[in-house]
Design an enzyme around this catalytic site. Structure first.
Site, PDB file in Angstrom:
ATOM      1  N   ASP A 113      49.010 -40.527 -61.720  1.00 50.32           N
ATOM      2  CA  ASP A 113      49.439 -41.826 -62.566  1.00 50.32           C
ATOM      3  C   ASP A 113      51.074 -41.853 -62.537  1.00 50.32           C
ATOM      4  OD1 ASP A 113      50.204 -43.526 -64.557  1.00 50.32           O
ATOM      5  OD2 ASP A 113      48.159 -43.698 -65.174  1.00 50.32           O
ATOM      6  N   ASN A 127      44.092 -53.423 -52.702  1.00 49.79           N
ATOM      7  CA  ASN A 127      43.601 -54.384 -53.469  1.00 49.79           C
ATOM      8  C   ASN A 127      44.391 -55.507 -53.141  1.00 49.79           C
ATOM      9  OD1 ASN A 127      46.486 -54.272 -55.098  1.00 49.79           O
ATOM     10  ND2 ASN A 127      45.890 -52.162 -55.400  1.00 49.79           N
TER      11      ASN A 127
HETATM   12  N1  CTP Z   1      50.003 -46.999 -62.500  1.00 49.53           N
HETATM   13  C1  CTP Z   1      50.845 -46.091 -61.976  1.00 49.53           C
HETATM   14  N2  CTP Z   1      50.195 -45.255 -61.267  1.00 49.53           N
HETATM   15  C2  CTP Z   1      48.894 -45.036 -60.933  1.00 49.53           C
HETATM   16  C3  CTP Z   1      47.994 -46.029 -61.846  1.00 49.53           C
HETATM   17  C4  CTP Z   1      48.913 -47.135 -62.462  1.00 49.53           C
HETATM   18  O1  CTP Z   1      52.060 -45.863 -61.969  1.00 49.53           O
HETATM   19  N3  CTP Z   1      48.074 -44.185 -60.396  1.00 49.53           N
HETATM   20  C5  CTP Z   1      50.882 -47.934 -63.424  1.00 49.53           C
HETATM   21  C6  CTP Z   1      50.922 -49.409 -62.958  1.00 49.53           C
HETATM   22  O2  CTP Z   1      51.904 -49.713 -62.112  1.00 49.53           O
HETATM   23  C7  CTP Z   1      51.051 -50.154 -64.203  1.00 49.53           C
HETATM   24  C8  CTP Z   1      50.218 -49.355 -65.302  1.00 49.53           C
HETATM   25  O3  CTP Z   1      50.354 -48.035 -64.709  1.00 49.53           O
HETATM   26  O4  CTP Z   1      52.435 -50.185 -64.570  1.00 49.53           O
HETATM   27  C9  CTP Z   1      48.878 -49.865 -65.545  1.00 49.53           C
HETATM   28  O5  CTP Z   1      48.094 -49.703 -64.429  1.00 49.53           O
HETATM   29  P1  CTP Z   1      46.556 -50.583 -64.345  1.00 49.53           P
HETATM   30  O6  CTP Z   1      46.386 -50.335 -62.866  1.00 49.53           O
HETATM   31  O7  CTP Z   1      46.351 -51.630 -65.075  1.00 49.53           O
HETATM   32  O8  CTP Z   1      45.944 -49.470 -65.140  1.00 49.53           O
HETATM   33  P2  CTP Z   1      45.183 -48.133 -64.775  1.00 49.53           P
HETATM   34  O9  CTP Z   1      46.156 -46.900 -65.544  1.00 49.53           O
HETATM   35  O10 CTP Z   1      45.078 -47.859 -63.336  1.00 49.53           O
HETATM   36  O11 CTP Z   1      43.792 -47.974 -65.616  1.00 49.53           O
HETATM   37  P3  CTP Z   1      42.458 -49.065 -65.091  1.00 49.53           P
HETATM   38  O12 CTP Z   1      42.546 -49.079 -63.729  1.00 49.53           O
HETATM   39  O13 CTP Z   1      41.367 -48.121 -65.687  1.00 49.53           O
HETATM   40  O14 CTP Z   1      42.628 -50.336 -65.918  1.00 49.53           O
END
Ligand code: CTP
Length: 413
Positions: free
Chosen positions: A314, A216
């Site tokens: 996550d 990304n």
């Molecule tokens: N994050 C994480 N591990 C993941 C995905 C996300 O620790 N596998 C953390 C990111 O570092 C950030 C927060 O979760 O602090 C939110 O990440 P974001 O990418 O905005 O959200 P997602 O949970 O991935 O949801 P979406 O992609 O549906 O917006």
């Protein structure tokens, strides 16, 4: 401001006369130190006339040392600027030599040092010089990289010293930023001093085969800025960095990772030893189920390729679930409904705070040096107008300090 202007051997030394004039005209005090190489290109008398002070050029001159000893000179300066900086001086600074007055001063100071390299383009791109520059940057030297253009040797390339006006502006800008930082550090320092902070930054790459990956556009700059600010405010910082092209802030423990799994393992290893966990990384939500050992071949008959993906852990939600855990602060990178989605993530992931960050077309969030964010907790909002990520790093930490967060404080929403 008291500026110690170092001049080393190079034809660009003549441009530093104009630089001296600019500093003096703007009301700064300038003390010039020349190396033997510099004096081969230009007369000290010219700098003396412009700066109004005798030029210093020797470490072993009792007469000069009697006026202001070299240690005193190092202490006197608010800022050291070496323009031009020769390849030789860069190498000496890197290995910590003290074989002339200028290099000795640089070893004996804790003041900011800005180097302004000027040299033939092949010397500049030489691996040795580039390595020296990287090491100096990591140690906190500010480097004003040379411009591209015609060189004194007749060749064309990168190596020309920046013009005096540009150097002057950069010195002023750096000074302004430092004053701001000093204020920020004073504000939040009492809170962050002695705290330990684990930060993740950058993207993760999920390999498809030995050649391709899913990635990304996160640059890692916001997480690195937070790491630098936390370190400057006195915290002990561990930075888990995805694949990014930026050098670490000084005095930060850096753990490099590539995939979400690797980032998860690094966080598992370190979260317990930290008071705060700030998850600024753009972690890939999915990885491929079967990573191919060999490069995938294009099938002649198939127009569509399907990849099976499986969810990654996550990471932040996992940390937030742990019984004994640090204060957990996340980021929400959103292209729409930024605050709404951020608040939902704060609650779903049981975070103590979340920083909502607009990304995508037209927004600053990814790949930029600028950002504008909102820090959200269960009962407060802090909005930060667009500014440099470096400055935002300090502002966010100050806001976090003022909240006096305890871990798990959002669970009751
Ligand atoms: N994050 C994480 N591990 C993941 C995905 C996300 O620790 N596998 C953390 C990111 O570092 C950030 C927060 O979760 O602090 C939110 O990440 P974001 O990418 O905005 O959200 P997602 O949970 O991935 O949801 P979406 O992609 O549906 O917006």
């Amino acid at each position: 401001m008291k500026i110690l202007l170092g001049i080393t051997g190079g034809i660009a030394a003549y441009k530093s006369l104009e630089l001296t004039r600019l500093f003096i005209k703007a009301g700064h005090q300038v003390q010039v130190v020349m190396t033997a190489g510099a004096k081969a290109f230009i007369q000290p008398l010219s700098f003396q006339a412009l700066s109004g002070s005798p030029v210093r050029d020797s470490l072993f001159d009792c007469h000069q040392e009697a006026g202001m000893g070299h240690i005193e000179l190092a202490r006197w300066a608010d800022q050291i600027v070496i323009a031009p900086t020769s390849a030789e001086t860069l190498a000496k600074l890197r290995i910590g030599r003290a074989d002339n007055l200028l290099t000795t001063l640089c070893l004996a100071t804790d003041k900011p040092i800005m180097v302004v390299p000027a040299m033939n383009h092949l010397m500049w791109f030489n691996e040795a010089t580039q390595e020296n520059i990287q090491v100096l940057k990591q140690r906190g030297f500010e480097v004003l990289e040379p411009a591209v253009g015609e060189q004194a040797c007749g060749e064309v390339g990168a190596g020309r010293m920046l013009e005096p006006v540009a150097i002057f502006e950069q010195v002023m800008q750096a000074q302004k930023q430092r004053l701001q930082w000093e204020q920020d550090v004073l504000q939040g320092g009492a809170f962050w001093q002695g705290k330990s902070v684990l930060i993740t930054a950058g993207p993760t790459f999920e390999d498809i085969d030995p050649v391709r990956f899913i990635g990304n556009r996160s640059s890692g700059k916001m997480g690195f800025a937070l790491a630098e600010a936390a370190q400057k405010m006195g915290a002990k910082v561990t930075l888990v960095a995805g694949p990014v092209q930026i050098s670490s802030p000084p005095c930060v423990k850096r753990v490099d990772v590539r995939s979400a799994d690797q980032m998860f393992h690094a966080v598992q290893e370190h979260y317990k030893d930290n008071d705060f966990f700030i998850s600024a990384a753009a972690v890939a939500d999915f990885k491929v189920v079967h990573k191919s050992i060999q490069k995938l071949k294009k099938q002649a008959k198939e127009d569509i390729l399907s990849l099976s993906l499986v969810k990654n852990v996550d990471i932040i939600a996992w940390v937030a679930e742990q019984p004994k855990r640090p204060v957990v602060i996340g980021f929400a990178a959103e292209t729409e409904h930024v605050l709404g989605y951020a608040k939902a993530k704060l609650k779903q992931k049981k975070l103590d705070a979340i920083i909502a960050n607009e990304v995508g077309e037209g927004a600053k969030g990814f790949e930029s040096d600028q950002n504008s964010v909102t820090l959200i907790t269960k009962d407060s909002f802090f909005s930060f107008d667009e500014g440099s990520k470096k400055r935002l790093g300090f502002q966010l930490l100050n806001a976090i300090a003022s909240l006096n967060l305890r871990s798990g404080c959002v669970e009751s929403i």
